[in-house]
Write a protein that holds these residues in place. Structure first.
Motif, PDB file in Angstrom:
ATOM      1  N   LEU A 247     -37.050 -21.634 -10.487  1.00 15.18           N
ATOM      2  CA  LEU A 247     -36.905 -22.958 -10.649  1.00 15.18           C
ATOM      3  C   LEU A 247     -36.228 -23.222 -12.020  1.00 15.18           C
ATOM      4  O   LEU A 247     -35.318 -24.021 -11.752  1.00 15.18           O
ATOM      5  CB  LEU A 247     -38.431 -23.452 -10.941  1.00 15.18           C
ATOM      6  N   ARG A 248     -36.321 -22.494 -12.837  1.00 14.07           N
ATOM      7  CA  ARG A 248     -35.496 -22.513 -14.191  1.00 14.07           C
ATOM      8  C   ARG A 248     -33.956 -22.431 -13.874  1.00 14.07           C
ATOM      9  O   ARG A 248     -32.935 -22.997 -14.198  1.00 14.07           O
ATOM     10  CB  ARG A 248     -36.009 -21.404 -15.112  1.00 14.07           C
ATOM     11  N   LEU A 249     -33.713 -21.323 -12.904  1.00 16.34           N
ATOM     12  CA  LEU A 249     -32.285 -20.941 -12.573  1.00 16.34           C
ATOM     13  C   LEU A 249     -31.636 -22.058 -11.801  1.00 16.34           C
ATOM     14  O   LEU A 249     -30.597 -22.528 -11.853  1.00 16.34           O
ATOM     15  CB  LEU A 249     -32.302 -19.708 -11.808  1.00 16.34           C
ATOM     16  N   LEU A 250     -32.450 -22.736 -10.919  1.00 17.46           N
ATOM     17  CA  LEU A 250     -32.030 -23.891  -9.970  1.00 17.46           C
ATOM     18  C   LEU A 250     -31.640 -25.110 -10.994  1.00 17.46           C
ATOM     19  O   LEU A 250     -30.690 -25.858 -10.679  1.00 17.46           O
ATOM     20  CB  LEU A 250     -32.938 -23.967  -8.831  1.00 17.46           C
ATOM     21  N   ARG A 251     -32.357 -25.265 -11.537  1.00 20.50           N
ATOM     22  CA  ARG A 251     -32.381 -26.289 -12.699  1.00 20.50           C
ATOM     23  C   ARG A 251     -31.012 -26.228 -13.567  1.00 20.50           C
ATOM     24  O   ARG A 251     -30.375 -27.284 -13.774  1.00 20.50           O
ATOM     25  CB  ARG A 251     -33.807 -26.776 -13.696  1.00 20.50           C
ATOM     26  N   GLU A 252     -30.959 -24.938 -14.042  1.00 23.50           N
ATOM     27  CA  GLU A 252     -29.863 -24.880 -15.008  1.00 23.50           C
ATOM     28  C   GLU A 252     -28.705 -24.858 -14.236  1.00 23.50           C
ATOM     29  O   GLU A 252     -27.557 -25.169 -14.807  1.00 23.50           O
ATOM     30  CB  GLU A 252     -29.927 -23.160 -15.513  1.00 23.50           C
ATOM     31  N   ALA A 253     -28.669 -24.345 -13.106  1.00 22.32           N
ATOM     32  CA  ALA A 253     -27.338 -24.468 -12.239  1.00 22.32           C
ATOM     33  C   ALA A 253     -27.090 -25.855 -11.664  1.00 22.32           C
ATOM     34  O   ALA A 253     -25.985 -26.238 -11.147  1.00 22.32           O
ATOM     35  CB  ALA A 253     -27.440 -23.636 -11.007  1.00 22.32           C
ATOM     36  N   GLY A 254     -28.050 -26.813 -11.792  1.00 23.65           N
ATOM     37  CA  GLY A 254     -27.918 -28.096 -11.146  1.00 23.65           C
ATOM     38  C   GLY A 254     -27.821 -28.263  -9.816  1.00 23.65           C
ATOM     39  O   GLY A 254     -27.128 -29.229  -9.214  1.00 23.65           O
TER      40      GLY A 254
END
Length: 305
Positions: free
Chosen positions: A140-147
């Motif tokens: 979830l954090r990676l997808l959020r960080e990547a937008g």
């Protein structure tokens, strides 16, 4: 209580079963009776860290040396401190011990009320819940960080691992067009999780050809930013599990909601009883696990193995 103790760094053989005092929750702590936990690559890495490295890790990264390993858990609230208001005895919960002195490879663990802990959905088993927190929150954090949003083209490298399986599902849930990279044995699994395209890296070079992506997710920690450049569209973003990140109770609560809705599910490779935890460590250390490896703790009294 029965616990698996790490007396010194080393192989899986150094892990010992011991009877320890049952912990007592402080005013703002929750005592959880653990029904299921996991063995992760992080557990294996911590087991092998030389003792002389821990002072540096504590200063540089805030890590505490764990006498009892185990990051993820699911179970029931056994007791609460006198100032706790969010949880009550008997509540099914799941969460992590990241940053705490105690781990989840034991019958009980104390967790702060405001720690990474949330209610387990009624339609989720202890085993499934235990296999969720670290992989799902990291994804979830990676997808959020990547937008990542609807229509974003995403390549997930390491799509059959704990983080990768959740990255594929969460990407699909957000409306992204996901391409997963994995080995032959896991192609059908990754497709079933929602990948529009699956690349078998044993038969095809995923970096060859003209395909480019808005986002490349290194879910296995094996890609470099430089190596990902050829795969990125103009303005594309590369994110990796190797970047440090904290965990948040709010993210775990969101994950719990998605679990309850059936929007995501954990992938469990193997399940071992606590008595076979050394075997579980060896399997994870071999580097071929798919999704998660779960440890189960039966109810009732225990005898040392």
């Amino acid at each position: 209580m029965l616990a698996v103790v790490l007396p010194r760094p080393g192989s899986a053989d150094v892990l010992e079963f011991r009877e320890l005092d049952k912990p007592t929750p402080a005013d703002r702590e929750v005592l959880v009776r653990i029904r299921a936990a996991t063995v992760t690559r992080g557990d294996v890495a911590l087991r092998r860290i030389p003792a002389l490295m821990w002072p540096l890790l504590r200063i540089g990264m805030g890590l505490q040396r764990k006498r009892i390993l185990g990051h993820e858990f699911a179970g029931e609230v056994e007791a609460v401190g006198r100032a706790v208001t969010r949880f009550h005895p008997g509540d099914p919960v799941f969460g992590t011990t990241t940053g705490l002195a105690g781990g989840s490879h034991a019958e009980y663990v104390c967790v702060p009320e405001d720690g990474v802990l949330t209610a387990t959905p009624p339609n989720v088993t202890f085993e499934d819940a235990a296999a969720v927190p670290v992989g799902a929150m990291t994804a979830l954090r990676l997808l959020r960080e990547a937008g990542v949003t609807a229509g974003t083209s995403v390549l997930v490298h390491g799509a059959s691992g704990s983080v990768g399986t959740f990255a594929v599902q969460l990407g699909r849930h957000h409306g992204a067009v996901v391409t997963g990279v994995c080995s032959t044995a896991n192609v059908e699994l990754v497709a079933s999780l929602g990948a529009a395209t699956v690349i078998d890296y044993t038969r095809r070079d995923y970096a060859a050809g003209d395909a480019v992506y808005d986002v490349v997710i290194d879910a296995a920690g094996k890609m470099s930013r430089q190596g990902a450049r050829a795969l990125l569209a103009d303005g594309g973003r590369f994110v990796s599990v190797r970047s440090a990140a904290g965990e948040r109770a709010a993210d775990l609560a969101l994950i719990a909601s998605l679990l309850e809705q059936g929007a995501i599910r954990p992938v469990i490779d193997r399940s071992y009883p606590l008595e076979r935890i050394q075997e579980a460590h060896r399997y994870v250390e071999a580097g071929h696990k798919v999704g998660n490896v779960v440890i189960t703790l039966a109810g009732g009294s225990w005898a040392l193995p």
